[in-house]
Write a protein that holds these residues in place. Structure first.
Motif, PDB file in Angstrom:
ATOM      1  N   ASP A  54     -68.893  85.546 -21.110  1.00  0.00           N
ATOM      2  CA  ASP A  54     -70.204  85.117 -20.401  1.00  0.00           C
ATOM      3  C   ASP A  54     -70.209  83.609 -20.663  1.00  0.00           C
ATOM      4  O   ASP A  54     -70.870  82.765 -19.838  1.00  0.00           O
ATOM      5  N   ARG A  55     -69.223  82.960 -21.500  1.00  0.00           N
ATOM      6  CA  ARG A  55     -69.398  81.573 -21.558  1.00  0.00           C
ATOM      7  C   ARG A  55     -67.851  80.921 -21.054  1.00  0.00           C
ATOM      8  O   ARG A  55     -67.823  79.861 -21.407  1.00  0.00           O
ATOM      9  N   VAL A  67     -72.401  74.207 -14.543  1.00  0.00           N
ATOM     10  CA  VAL A  67     -72.954  73.376 -15.787  1.00  0.00           C
ATOM     11  C   VAL A  67     -72.980  74.252 -16.881  1.00  0.00           C
ATOM     12  O   VAL A  67     -72.804  73.997 -18.233  1.00  0.00           O
ATOM     13  N   ARG A  68     -73.647  75.354 -16.880  1.00  0.00           N
ATOM     14  CA  ARG A  68     -73.840  76.218 -18.130  1.00  0.00           C
ATOM     15  C   ARG A  68     -72.656  76.695 -18.830  1.00  0.00           C
ATOM     16  O   ARG A  68     -72.686  76.333 -20.118  1.00  0.00           O
ATOM     17  N   SER A  73     -68.912  76.571 -23.052  1.00  0.00           N
ATOM     18  CA  SER A  73     -67.707  76.848 -23.815  1.00  0.00           C
ATOM     19  C   SER A  73     -67.180  76.053 -24.922  1.00  0.00           C
ATOM     20  O   SER A  73     -66.331  76.061 -25.599  1.00  0.00           O
ATOM     21  N   ALA A  74     -67.709  74.781 -24.811  1.00  0.00           N
ATOM     22  CA  ALA A  74     -67.461  73.723 -25.758  1.00  0.00           C
ATOM     23  C   ALA A  74     -67.978  74.130 -27.301  1.00  0.00           C
ATOM     24  O   ALA A  74     -67.885  73.206 -27.976  1.00  0.00           O
ATOM     25  N   PHE A  75     -68.645  75.235 -27.303  1.00  0.00           N
ATOM     26  CA  PHE A  75     -69.198  75.484 -28.922  1.00  0.00           C
ATOM     27  C   PHE A  75     -68.930  76.795 -29.262  1.00  0.00           C
ATOM     28  O   PHE A  75     -69.389  77.269 -30.242  1.00  0.00           O
ATOM     29  N   HIS A 113     -62.696  67.266 -21.007  1.00  0.00           N
ATOM     30  CA  HIS A 113     -62.914  68.666 -20.964  1.00  0.00           C
ATOM     31  C   HIS A 113     -63.253  69.061 -19.503  1.00  0.00           C
ATOM     32  O   HIS A 113     -62.896  70.250 -19.229  1.00  0.00           O
ATOM     33  N   VAL A 114     -64.077  68.644 -18.748  1.00  0.00           N
ATOM     34  CA  VAL A 114     -64.678  68.790 -17.518  1.00  0.00           C
ATOM     35  C   VAL A 114     -63.383  68.933 -16.369  1.00  0.00           C
ATOM     36  O   VAL A 114     -63.054  69.615 -15.695  1.00  0.00           O
TER      37      VAL A 114
END
Length: 228
Positions: A54-55, A67-68, A73-75, A113-114
């Protein structure tokens, strides 16, 4: 003796707090990663797959809710233990945040990251369109902190004094370039892209003074040891 031990303990606590306070973003990030890692350890394999899926910054989610998933995903850590990343964050993120300042450091992390996510997923999309990857790859799991880390590893090149800067840069490029030839996939593309994006962040570093030299660091350690 007890008073001496208590005083020494308090001095260690103060030193640890000072260390953490100088890189607040890094340690807040580590704290969140610790929390999500603990949660993941209490989930079944099926439940964890759903949570991470989901992430995931896969093609499906990037098209529907970018955006979500880019933030979420970075956490989470898809692979590797939290302790490993704790060490890596202290080696790379802590000095980068102290040197650049929290805002500039976050900017480098976000760019890597992006940018690496979109380029690597773009390569995967091309592979699907040309029959080099199955259509199901749109839901491939893509999660974690490694792209941001790779970008910071690269930008630290500008923190190191010449001539030590050049072997460091060579080592970074080789480390992230080899997987492109050994096992080419979208993750390897993403990591190398993150390194290139980190190196492109040079304008962010130009106003930051002070370079790090291993020779000077050793000399400071010797002086400190001699005075204690």
């Amino acid at each position: 003796m007890k008073a001496l031990t208590a005083s020494r303990f308090r001095s260690w606590i103060r030193a640890a707090w000072t260390y953490v306070r100088r890189a607040p973003g890094t340690f807040v990030w580590l704290a969140v990663l610790l929390a999500t890692t603990v949660v993941s350890r209490h989930l079944s394999a099926e439940q964890l797959q759903v949570v991470l899926g989901d992430r995931s910054t896969n093609l499906h989610h990037l098209a529907e809710d970018p955006v979500r998933v880019l933030i979420a995903s970075a956490f989470w850590l898809a692979g590797g233990g939290w302790v490993t990343y704790f060490l890596l964050y202290n080696v790379f993120h802590v000095p980068a945040e102290r040197w650049l300042g929290t805002l500039r450091w976050v900017t480098v992390v976000a760019i890597a990251h992006v940018g690496a996510t979109y380029l690597s997923e773009g390569v995967l999309y091309w592979a699907i369109r040309h029959g080099r990857a199955p259509a199901s790859a749109v839901d491939t799991l893509d999660i974690g902190v490694s792209y941001g880390l790779a970008g910071v590893v690269a930008v630290l090149t500008y923190r190191i004094a010449p001539p030590w800067r050049y072997p460091y840069l060579a080592a970074v490029l080789v480390f992230y370039l080899v997987p492109l030839f050994v096992h080419l996939n979208f993750t390897a593309v993403g990591h190398f892209t993150a390194v290139l994006l980190g190196l492109c962040c040079y304008p962010i570093t130009r106003s930051r003074k002070g370079v790090w030299s291993p020779v000077a660091a050793v000399r400071r350690m010797r002086r400190t040891a001699a005075t204690t």
